[in-house]
Every structure is written in structure tokens, then in C-alpha cells.
Motif scaffolding. Sequence first.
Motif, PDB file in Angstrom:
ATOM      1  N   HIS A  64       0.949  -1.212   0.127  1.00  0.00           N
ATOM      2  CA  HIS A  64       0.015   0.014   0.051  1.00  0.00           C
ATOM      3  C   HIS A  64       0.902   1.243   0.204  1.00  0.00           C
ATOM      4  N   PHE A  65       1.773   1.483   0.804  1.00  0.00           N
ATOM      5  CA  PHE A  65       2.544   2.598   1.003  1.00  0.00           C
ATOM      6  C   PHE A  65       3.540   2.727  -0.364  1.00  0.00           C
ATOM      7  N   ILE A  66       4.164   1.656  -0.833  1.00  0.00           N
ATOM      8  CA  ILE A  66       5.026   1.633  -1.866  1.00  0.00           C
ATOM      9  C   ILE A  66       4.173   2.171  -3.060  1.00  0.00           C
ATOM     10  N   ASN A  67       2.929   1.659  -3.216  1.00  0.00           N
ATOM     11  CA  ASN A  67       2.388   2.048  -4.361  1.00  0.00           C
ATOM     12  C   ASN A  67       1.702   3.397  -4.276  1.00  0.00           C
ATOM     13  N   ASN A  68       1.556   4.022  -3.124  1.00  0.00           N
ATOM     14  CA  ASN A  68       1.063   5.285  -2.927  1.00  0.00           C
ATOM     15  C   ASN A  68       1.871   6.543  -2.886  1.00  0.00           C
ATOM     16  N   PHE A  69       3.176   6.225  -2.362  1.00  0.00           N
ATOM     17  CA  PHE A  69       4.282   6.966  -2.060  1.00  0.00           C
ATOM     18  C   PHE A  69       5.399   6.903  -2.962  1.00  0.00           C
ATOM     19  N   ALA A  70       5.711   5.896  -3.875  1.00  0.00           N
ATOM     20  CA  ALA A  70       6.928   5.879  -4.752  1.00  0.00           C
ATOM     21  C   ALA A  70       6.344   5.786  -6.206  1.00  0.00           C
ATOM     22  N   GLU A  71       7.339   6.145  -7.077  1.00  0.00           N
ATOM     23  CA  GLU A  71       7.020   6.076  -8.505  1.00  0.00           C
ATOM     24  C   GLU A  71       7.723   4.729  -9.292  1.00  0.00           C
ATOM     25  N   SER A  72       8.761   4.295  -8.957  1.00  0.00           N
ATOM     26  CA  SER A  72       9.275   3.361  -9.230  1.00  0.00           C
ATOM     27  C   SER A  72      10.375   2.725  -8.343  1.00  0.00           C
ATOM     28  N   GLY A  73      10.944   1.607  -8.727  1.00  0.00           N
ATOM     29  CA  GLY A  73      12.117   1.324  -7.786  1.00  0.00           C
ATOM     30  C   GLY A  73      12.189  -0.554  -8.130  1.00  0.00           C
ATOM     31  N   SER A  74      12.956  -1.103  -7.660  1.00  0.00           N
ATOM     32  CA  SER A  74      13.084  -2.531  -7.682  1.00  0.00           C
ATOM     33  C   SER A  74      13.074  -3.291  -6.451  1.00  0.00           C
ATOM     34  N   ILE A  75      12.855  -4.587  -6.593  1.00  0.00           N
ATOM     35  CA  ILE A  75      12.771  -5.256  -5.227  1.00  0.00           C
ATOM     36  C   ILE A  75      13.536  -6.667  -5.413  1.00  0.00           C
ATOM     37  N   GLU A  76      14.091  -7.041  -4.212  1.00  0.00           N
ATOM     38  CA  GLU A  76      14.951  -8.162  -4.358  1.00  0.00           C
ATOM     39  C   GLU A  76      14.098  -8.859  -2.974  1.00  0.00           C
ATOM     40  N   ILE A  77      13.840 -10.101  -3.265  1.00  0.00           N
ATOM     41  CA  ILE A  77      13.443 -11.081  -2.279  1.00  0.00           C
ATOM     42  C   ILE A  77      14.351 -12.246  -1.835  1.00  0.00           C
ATOM     43  N   ILE A  78      14.615 -12.598  -0.665  1.00  0.00           N
ATOM     44  CA  ILE A  78      15.505 -13.801  -0.081  1.00  0.00           C
ATOM     45  C   ILE A  78      14.683 -14.288   0.734  1.00  0.00           C
ATOM     46  N   GLY A  79      14.521 -15.510   0.653  1.00  0.00           N
ATOM     47  CA  GLY A  79      14.015 -16.651   1.641  1.00  0.00           C
ATOM     48  C   GLY A  79      14.965 -17.218   2.541  1.00  0.00           C
ATOM     49  N   TYR A  80      14.631 -17.540   3.818  1.00  0.00           N
ATOM     50  CA  TYR A  80      15.479 -18.240   4.834  1.00  0.00           C
ATOM     51  C   TYR A  80      14.611 -19.255   5.513  1.00  0.00           C
ATOM     52  N   THR A  81      15.417 -20.205   6.093  1.00  0.00           N
ATOM     53  CA  THR A  81      14.812 -21.284   7.231  1.00  0.00           C
ATOM     54  C   THR A  81      15.588 -21.350   8.190  1.00  0.00           C
ATOM     55  N   SER A 117      13.193  -7.748  -8.761  1.00  0.00           N
ATOM     56  CA  SER A 117      14.826  -8.105  -9.926  1.00  0.00           C
ATOM     57  C   SER A 117      15.262  -9.459  -9.448  1.00  0.00           C
ATOM     58  N   LYS A 118      14.879  -9.675  -8.201  1.00  0.00           N
ATOM     59  CA  LYS A 118      15.658 -11.058  -7.867  1.00  0.00           C
ATOM     60  C   LYS A 118      15.033 -11.823  -6.670  1.00  0.00           C
ATOM     61  N   ILE A 119      14.821 -13.150  -7.100  1.00  0.00           N
ATOM     62  CA  ILE A 119      14.024 -14.072  -5.945  1.00  0.00           C
ATOM     63  C   ILE A 119      15.209 -15.081  -5.786  1.00  0.00           C
ATOM     64  N   THR A 120      15.584 -15.293  -4.518  1.00  0.00           N
ATOM     65  CA  THR A 120      16.531 -16.196  -4.111  1.00  0.00           C
ATOM     66  C   THR A 120      16.305 -16.952  -3.024  1.00  0.00           C
ATOM     67  N   GLY A 121      16.994 -17.783  -2.420  1.00  0.00           N
ATOM     68  CA  GLY A 121      16.881 -18.389  -1.232  1.00  0.00           C
ATOM     69  C   GLY A 121      18.292 -18.707  -0.445  1.00  0.00           C
ATOM     70  N   GLU A 122      18.407 -18.445   0.669  1.00  0.00           N
ATOM     71  CA  GLU A 122      19.796 -18.790   1.298  1.00  0.00           C
ATOM     72  C   GLU A 122      19.566 -19.998   2.561  1.00  0.00           C
ATOM     73  N   GLY A 123      18.375 -20.681   2.427  1.00  0.00           N
ATOM     74  CA  GLY A 123      18.216 -21.976   3.417  1.00  0.00           C
ATOM     75  C   GLY A 123      18.573 -21.436   4.700  1.00  0.00           C
ATOM     76  N   GLU A 124      19.398 -22.151   5.477  1.00  0.00           N
ATOM     77  CA  GLU A 124      19.800 -21.972   6.753  1.00  0.00           C
ATOM     78  C   GLU A 124      20.836 -20.783   7.059  1.00  0.00           C
TER      79      GLU A 124
END
Length: 157
Positions: A64-81, A117-124
Motif C-alpha cells: 500500500h505505502f510503496i504504491n501510494n508514495f513511490a513512483e518506481s523501484g526494484s525489489i529483491e526477495i530472499i527466503g530463509y529457514t 529483480s531477484k528472487i533467491t533463497g539462502e536456506g539456513e
Amino acid sequence: MIEIRELITVKKIVIFLMLIFGMNVMALLVPCAEGDTKCVIRGFKVNGEIINEEGSQDIKYIVHFINNFAESGSIEIIGYTDSIGTKRHNLKLSIIRAQNTAKILREFGLNEKFIISKITGEGENFPIDTNGTVAGRYNNRRVEIFIENIKFKEQVK
């Protein structure tokens, strides 16, 4: 005693302030770090691939806040366990968590002008807490969302 509704309202306000102004206020209450560059979403069950309801709400507010207050950008997502399970299983699970988080960001309406821009995992790897306690393992079962190259909308005064 603070009621849940009040806590959620405070949490929304603090997330807003952190994303817009980069304020590091009440860091334990919100998922985002100083400088609006990193949000940590916790709330995966053991071997869980999908975030719990509270984590989903955090993602919803961030979108919600990104959509309302930013014009553009990139997002990286990293998963962990946490460290329970084999390294191979944990790596696969962490990638699935990151992929599901990306999907949830879009389902909650993240504007297409924001590139994932990037979706990765780092496990533990890279735990943020001990794996010796239930609470520590809970904290390590997370997804980190990095908001990069963000261009904020010009605010009307």
C-alpha cells in the motif's frame, strides 16, 4: 494494556514513517529497517511455504505505502529457514518462500512499475537469531524484502 487493534494501527503508522522518511522507530514492532531498504517478514511455520496472517498483513501495508508514495523501484526477495532439516531441503524451501512472497506482493496489488529483480533463497545460512530455541528458529524462518532504487513521488504541500 494495548489492545490488538491499537497495536495494528501503531504498526501501520510506523511502517508508513519508516518507508517514507527512513525512520527507525520501534524496530521490534515493524518489519522494515532504517532507510526504507529492507523489510523482514517473519511468520512461517516449520516447513511452511506460505506466510501466516500477520506476515501477510505486513506485506499488504508495505505494498500500500510503496504504491501510494513511490513512483518506481526494484525489489529483491530472499527466503530463509531455520536449521531443522537438511541443507538441500532448506535451500529449496527458502526459494519457495521467496517465490510465494513475490506472488503475494503482486496479489496484494504491487504496481507493475516496481520490478521484482531477484528472487533467491539462502536456506539456513545467515541466521538472525539462535537456532537453539523455538523463538530463535521462528525468527530465522523469514523472508527479507529489499527495496532498491526507489524514486518517491513528489509530495503536494
